[in-house]
Design a protein around this motif. Structure first.
Motif, PDB file in Angstrom:
ATOM      1  N   VAL A 241      -6.146  -4.916  -7.408  1.00  0.00           N
ATOM      2  CA  VAL A 241      -5.801  -3.342  -7.452  1.00  0.00           C
ATOM      3  C   VAL A 241      -7.023  -2.679  -7.225  1.00  0.00           C
ATOM      4  O   VAL A 241      -7.754  -2.171  -8.146  1.00  0.00           O
TER       5      VAL A 241
ATOM      6  N   GLU B 107       1.115   3.834  -6.101  1.00  0.00           N
ATOM      7  CA  GLU B 107       1.656   2.323  -5.980  1.00  0.00           C
ATOM      8  C   GLU B 107       1.664   1.291  -7.362  1.00  0.00           C
ATOM      9  O   GLU B 107       2.311   0.620  -7.893  1.00  0.00           O
ATOM     10  N   ILE B 108       0.490   2.087  -8.031  1.00  0.00           N
ATOM     11  CA  ILE B 108       0.171   1.320  -9.298  1.00  0.00           C
ATOM     12  C   ILE B 108       1.456   1.576 -10.416  1.00  0.00           C
ATOM     13  O   ILE B 108       1.672   0.828 -11.330  1.00  0.00           O
TER      14      ILE B 108
ATOM     15  N   LEU C 182      -2.314  -4.714  -4.318  1.00  0.00           N
ATOM     16  CA  LEU C 182      -1.865  -3.630  -4.265  1.00  0.00           C
ATOM     17  C   LEU C 182      -2.700  -2.467  -4.208  1.00  0.00           C
ATOM     18  O   LEU C 182      -3.589  -2.128  -5.170  1.00  0.00           O
ATOM     19  N   VAL C 183      -2.303  -1.568  -3.323  1.00  0.00           N
ATOM     20  CA  VAL C 183      -3.325  -0.424  -3.166  1.00  0.00           C
ATOM     21  C   VAL C 183      -2.665   0.834  -3.303  1.00  0.00           C
ATOM     22  O   VAL C 183      -1.689   1.293  -2.303  1.00  0.00           O
ATOM     23  N   ASP C 184      -3.065   1.417  -4.236  1.00  0.00           N
ATOM     24  CA  ASP C 184      -2.537   3.059  -4.700  1.00  0.00           C
ATOM     25  C   ASP C 184      -3.423   4.166  -3.805  1.00  0.00           C
ATOM     26  O   ASP C 184      -4.503   4.404  -4.218  1.00  0.00           O
TER      27      ASP C 184
ATOM     28  N   ILE D 192      -3.479 -10.601  -9.288  1.00  0.00           N
ATOM     29  CA  ILE D 192      -2.972  -9.321  -8.477  1.00  0.00           C
ATOM     30  C   ILE D 192      -4.643  -8.463  -8.455  1.00  0.00           C
ATOM     31  O   ILE D 192      -5.171  -8.424  -9.521  1.00  0.00           O
TER      32      ILE D 192
ATOM     33  N   LEU E  59      -8.927  -4.752 -11.297  1.00  0.00           N
ATOM     34  CA  LEU E  59      -8.849  -3.355 -11.070  1.00  0.00           C
ATOM     35  C   LEU E  59     -10.115  -2.660 -10.986  1.00  0.00           C
ATOM     36  O   LEU E  59     -10.830  -2.608 -11.725  1.00  0.00           O
TER      37      LEU E  59
ATOM     38  N   ILE F 283      -5.344  -9.452 -13.351  1.00  0.00           N
ATOM     39  CA  ILE F 283      -5.514  -8.314 -12.716  1.00  0.00           C
ATOM     40  C   ILE F 283      -6.874  -7.928 -12.590  1.00  0.00           C
ATOM     41  O   ILE F 283      -7.584  -7.827 -13.664  1.00  0.00           O
TER      42      ILE F 283
ATOM     43  N   THR G 103      -9.532   0.486  -6.407  1.00  0.00           N
ATOM     44  CA  THR G 103      -9.520   1.780  -6.619  1.00  0.00           C
ATOM     45  C   THR G 103     -10.437   2.320  -5.697  1.00  0.00           C
ATOM     46  O   THR G 103     -10.481   3.740  -5.797  1.00  0.00           O
TER      47      THR G 103
ATOM     48  N   GLN H 232       0.708  -1.264  -0.034  1.00  0.00           N
ATOM     49  CA  GLN H 232       0.000   0.027   0.039  1.00  0.00           C
ATOM     50  C   GLN H 232       1.073   1.478  -0.048  1.00  0.00           C
ATOM     51  O   GLN H 232       1.618   1.416   0.815  1.00  0.00           O
TER      52      GLN H 232
ATOM     53  N   LEU I  97       3.127  -1.792 -10.478  1.00  0.00           N
ATOM     54  CA  LEU I  97       2.413  -2.764 -10.710  1.00  0.00           C
ATOM     55  C   LEU I  97       2.992  -3.735 -11.747  1.00  0.00           C
ATOM     56  O   LEU I  97       3.068  -5.037 -11.494  1.00  0.00           O
TER      57      LEU I  97
END
Length: 379
Positions: free
Chosen positions: A112, A17-18, A149-151, A110, A91, A89, A114, A13, A21
């Motif tokens: 992600v 962070e993207i 994966l946390v943006d 993965i 997203l 992924i 938003t 996080q 990726l």
């Protein structure tokens, strides 16, 4: 005693962070099937292009149609096979994430998110719908995502209502895990990953899961209001970062490895009322949490603490707050009956459950919360 704990392999996080990726895609190969609503993909297109160029990987866009249905999953799997994608992924929000889980089947996945509206990103389960959007079934996979994966920059620019809804979902985590631990009930971590054959007994939650669930609640009280203020300003602060972690990671691990109780079952019952359909999952779970506390006759001080938190961050506390301005006894009993069907999590509570008691708890919670809210507003 058999215990179980389940979690994603990696949780990362941070701001922007993207842009990293591609690094995680690279650990599986050179191409990834990208499943996301076109609006979500476009919001982060510059970052996707930058990470693809930096790490030499390719995103295969899938044209996700917006519904996690069996037909859509089959279409996406065919694209992944045809294009030779090395990972998947998901997203965006819930349905894109669930579709990615179904496509990946527990391999090279993965996630992600938003938005931080629910704790679904870390889990090994998904919800299937019909192409028209009606509920179809639950799906469970052999493991949780490989990477979450946390943006936080992306989430800070999403509407604040999503963040607050996520806090509503996270609010139930400790109280449901506490009840499940007291009853030694089976937890989601031990749900079937394929066949049940060969398992000696279902698993209960671990001390680690209960500790994470408690930290989840403590962090909400400490940082929830400050995180909301940051989100209103589209800014990333330490409090905002803490609540993102709370909504996604602590709540995700807490519910899946700590168990669910009455709050989510009451949420499920409330969905039969048309007025609730315009409200988010976490908003309805917040009221379900208050109803669970009434059902178990929790201390008044604890109930008031929860009500104060909800009112401070803008979560619903009574039926009118979730679109139910009036309810007949027949409707109330229908809600309670749905909450009490045999497969519901309400039976993880550490005492026998009856439909009448659940109906009574819902009405009492509505009245207690309505009166408490009115007294606060009158001050």
């Amino acid at each position: 005693m058999r215990k179980a704990f389940i979690s994603p392999t990696k949780y990362v996080q941070g701001e922007n962070e993207i842009l990293n990726l591609g690094y995680f895609v690279q650990s599986f190969g050179t191409s990834a099937l990208l499943i996301g609503h076109p609006d979500d993909v476009n919001r982060v297109k510059d970052k996707l292009d930058a990470t693809a160029e930096k790490f030499g990987i390719t995103f295969v866009e899938s044209g996700f149609k917006g519904e996690c249905s069996r037909q859509e999953v089959a279409r996406l799997q065919a694209i992944a096979e045809e294009k030779g994608c090395h990972c998947t992924i998901g997203l965006g929000g819930g349905k894109a994430i669930d579709a990615a889980k179904c496509v990946a089947q527990g391999e090279a996945l993965i996630i992600v998110p938003t938005i931080a509206a629910t704790d679904a990103p870390t889990s090994h389960s998904a919800v299937l719908y019909t192409p028209e959007g009606a509920f179809d079934d639950y799906a469970y996979f052999k493991q949780s995502p490989s990477v979450v994966l946390v943006d936080t920059t992306v989430i800070a620019n999403a509407p604040t209502r999503f963040l607050v809804s996520g806090m509503g979902d996270a609010l139930s985590t400790y109280f449901e895990a506490r009840a499940t631990a007291a009853s030694y009930s089976r937890v989601n971590a031990s749900l079937p990953m394929g066949s049940r054959e060969g398992l000696t007994a279902p698993a209960v939650g671990t001390n680690a899961a209960l500790a994470l669930a408690k930290l989840c609640y403590e962090t909400l009280l400490k940082d929830g209001a400050k995180a909301k203020a940051a989100s209103d300003s589209n800014m990333v602060t330490q409090a905002f970062e803490n609540i993102i972690e709370t909504n996604i990671l602590l709540s995700g691990l807490g519910f899946e490895s700590g168990g669910l109780g009455a709050a989510h079952a009451i949420h499920d019952g409330l969905t039969i009322l048309e007025g609730t359909h315009h409200f988010f999952h976490g908003e309805k779970v917040a009221f379900g949490t208050i109803a669970q506390l009434v059902l178990e006759n929790a201390p008044t001080e604890e109930l008031h603490e929860v009500l104060d938190f909800c009112l401070e961050v803008g979560l619903p506390v009574c039926l009118a707050d979730i679109g139910v301005d009036s309810i007949t006894r027949e409707e109330l009993l229908q809600v309670a009956e749905k909450a009490c069907i045999p497969e519901e999590s309400i039976h993880s509570m550490p005492f026998p459950i009856t439909v009448d008691e659940v109906a009574g708890a819902i009405i009492a919670a509505d009245r207690i919360a309505s009166e408490y809210k009115a007294r606060r507003e009158a001050k």
